[in-house]
Design a protein around this motif. Structure first.
Motif, PDB file in Angstrom:
ATOM      1  N   GLU A   1      -9.807 -11.212   7.100  1.00  0.00           N
ATOM      2  CA  GLU A   1      -9.870 -12.177   6.198  1.00  0.00           C
ATOM      3  C   GLU A   1      -8.482 -12.514   5.778  1.00  0.00           C
ATOM      4  O   GLU A   1      -7.991 -13.236   4.872  1.00  0.00           O
ATOM      5  N   GLY A   2      -7.485 -12.082   6.500  1.00  0.00           N
ATOM      6  CA  GLY A   2      -6.203 -12.496   6.308  1.00  0.00           C
ATOM      7  C   GLY A   2      -5.314 -10.946   5.847  1.00  0.00           C
ATOM      8  O   GLY A   2      -6.064 -10.188   5.633  1.00  0.00           O
ATOM      9  N   GLY A   3      -4.162 -10.853   5.933  1.00  0.00           N
ATOM     10  CA  GLY A   3      -3.319  -9.747   5.428  1.00  0.00           C
ATOM     11  C   GLY A   3      -3.834  -8.701   6.648  1.00  0.00           C
ATOM     12  O   GLY A   3      -3.760  -8.721   7.569  1.00  0.00           O
ATOM     13  N   TYR A   4      -3.608  -7.384   6.201  1.00  0.00           N
ATOM     14  CA  TYR A   4      -3.604  -6.339   7.203  1.00  0.00           C
ATOM     15  C   TYR A   4      -4.196  -5.104   6.499  1.00  0.00           C
ATOM     16  O   TYR A   4      -4.013  -4.708   5.275  1.00  0.00           O
ATOM     17  N   THR A   5      -4.771  -4.168   7.373  1.00  0.00           N
ATOM     18  CA  THR A   5      -5.306  -2.913   7.040  1.00  0.00           C
ATOM     19  C   THR A   5      -4.510  -1.830   7.706  1.00  0.00           C
ATOM     20  O   THR A   5      -4.050  -1.990   8.709  1.00  0.00           O
ATOM     21  N   VAL A   6      -4.236  -0.873   6.937  1.00  0.00           N
ATOM     22  CA  VAL A   6      -3.270   0.024   7.456  1.00  0.00           C
ATOM     23  C   VAL A   6      -3.973   1.602   7.399  1.00  0.00           C
ATOM     24  O   VAL A   6      -4.648   1.849   6.378  1.00  0.00           O
ATOM     25  N   PHE A   7      -3.861   2.052   8.367  1.00  0.00           N
ATOM     26  CA  PHE A   7      -4.392   3.645   8.630  1.00  0.00           C
ATOM     27  C   PHE A   7      -3.255   4.439   9.120  1.00  0.00           C
ATOM     28  O   PHE A   7      -2.328   4.001   9.567  1.00  0.00           O
ATOM     29  N   VAL A   8      -3.459   5.701   8.513  1.00  0.00           N
ATOM     30  CA  VAL A   8      -2.596   6.809   8.948  1.00  0.00           C
ATOM     31  C   VAL A   8      -3.530   7.859   9.655  1.00  0.00           C
ATOM     32  O   VAL A   8      -4.151   8.511   9.086  1.00  0.00           O
ATOM     33  N   PRO A   9      -3.157   8.063  11.210  1.00  0.00           N
ATOM     34  CA  PRO A   9      -4.186   8.400  11.861  1.00  0.00           C
ATOM     35  C   PRO A   9      -4.077  10.110  11.606  1.00  0.00           C
ATOM     36  O   PRO A   9      -5.008  10.823  11.810  1.00  0.00           O
TER      37      PRO A   9
END
Length: 66
Positions: free
Chosen positions: A12-20
């Motif tokens: 959808e645009g932008g970013y998804t951010v994860f902390v493994p």
């Protein structure tokens, strides 16, 4: 503390951010800078101590240094 953070472009645009290293610690942002700010806040909340931990029935809580 230094953690690796994974940024993925969102459909959808932008970013998804994860902390493994922190399961379930996830955030997003419309811009890279917003995503960075949001994941920093998510990490702080994730690591915030719980005032009165409630163990499951029959369980217990103890502190452990790592």
């Amino acid at each position: 503390m230094v953690l690796k953070v994974r940024f993925e472009p969102s459909d959808e645009g932008g970013y998804t951010v994860f902390v493994p290293a922190l399961p379930g610690c996830i955030s997003e942002g419309d811009t890279l800078e917003e995503a960075r700010q949001n994941i920093r806040e998510a990490i702080e909340l994730y690591l915030e101590p719980i005032d009165q931990p409630v163990p499951p029935e029959g369980g217990f809580v103890e502190e452990m240094a790592v």
